[in-house]
Design a protein around this motif. Structure first.
Motif, PDB file in Angstrom:
ATOM      1  N   PRO A  49      12.261   1.954  62.212  1.00  0.00           N
ATOM      2  CA  PRO A  49      12.572   2.936  62.261  1.00  0.00           C
ATOM      3  C   PRO A  49      13.631   3.887  61.516  1.00  0.00           C
ATOM      4  O   PRO A  49      13.894   4.767  61.377  1.00  0.00           O
ATOM      5  CB  PRO A  49      11.326   4.237  63.364  1.00  0.00           C
ATOM      6  CG  PRO A  49      12.491   3.822  64.107  1.00  0.00           C
ATOM      7  CD  PRO A  49      12.030   1.788  64.342  1.00  0.00           C
ATOM      8  N   LEU A  50      14.574   3.215  61.478  1.00  0.00           N
ATOM      9  CA  LEU A  50      16.362   3.221  61.253  1.00  0.00           C
ATOM     10  C   LEU A  50      16.062   3.522  59.761  1.00  0.00           C
ATOM     11  O   LEU A  50      16.039   2.116  59.289  1.00  0.00           O
ATOM     12  CB  LEU A  50      17.105   2.131  62.183  1.00  0.00           C
ATOM     13  CG  LEU A  50      17.217   3.077  63.421  1.00  0.00           C
ATOM     14  CD1 LEU A  50      18.204   1.874  63.966  1.00  0.00           C
ATOM     15  CD2 LEU A  50      17.236   3.845  64.479  1.00  0.00           C
ATOM     16  N   CYS A  51      16.784   4.229  59.201  1.00  0.00           N
ATOM     17  CA  CYS A  51      17.630   4.025  57.676  1.00  0.00           C
ATOM     18  C   CYS A  51      18.519   2.581  57.227  1.00  0.00           C
ATOM     19  O   CYS A  51      19.516   2.613  57.790  1.00  0.00           O
ATOM     20  CB  CYS A  51      17.748   4.881  56.664  1.00  0.00           C
ATOM     21  SG  CYS A  51      18.322   5.034  55.254  1.00  0.00           S
ATOM     22  N   ASP A  52      18.495   1.536  56.550  1.00  0.00           N
ATOM     23  CA  ASP A  52      18.855   0.864  56.224  1.00  0.00           C
ATOM     24  C   ASP A  52      20.056   1.217  54.275  1.00  0.00           C
ATOM     25  O   ASP A  52      20.069  -0.075  53.993  1.00  0.00           O
ATOM     26  CB  ASP A  52      18.496  -0.665  56.530  1.00  0.00           C
ATOM     27  CG  ASP A  52      17.766  -1.470  55.322  1.00  0.00           C
ATOM     28  OD1 ASP A  52      17.468  -0.457  54.421  1.00  0.00           O
ATOM     29  OD2 ASP A  52      17.123  -2.171  55.614  1.00  0.00           O
ATOM     30  N   GLY A  53      19.048   1.942  54.147  1.00  0.00           N
ATOM     31  CA  GLY A  53      19.529   2.489  52.299  1.00  0.00           C
ATOM     32  C   GLY A  53      18.423   1.706  51.217  1.00  0.00           C
ATOM     33  O   GLY A  53      19.120   1.990  49.988  1.00  0.00           O
TER      34      GLY A  53
END
Ligand code: FES
Length: 75
Positions: A49-53
């Motif tokens: 669920p983390l943003c990686d761009g």
């Protein structure tokens, strides 16, 4: 499976994350967050669920305007 047959036609929000579960739910302990964290809201991140761009590519490709939820601690 209905979503596989109709996915592109009905515009699913989630194209491919954890499709083997009924509902994607993520939990995290507040103590593990550190100074800041960005959560993905485009459902395209390879680190979900983390943003990686990945939202940048999605926005360019589709004309969408999505981005992450960014949390930071007050100092
Ligand atoms: Fe999904 Fe950034 S990768 S919001």
């Amino acid at each position: 499976v209905v979503w596989q047959a109709l996915g592109p036609k009905i515009g699913l929000v989630n194209p491919n994350i954890e499709k083997n579960v009924e509902r994607v739910v993520n939990t995290m302990d507040i103590e593990d967050i550190g100074e800041s964290i960005s959560f993905c809201r485009c459902w395209r991140s390879k680190k979900f669920p983390l943003c990686d761009g990945s939202h940048n590519t999605h926005n360019k490709k589709t004309g969408d305007n999505v981005g992450p939820m960014c949390l930071k601690r007050n100092k």
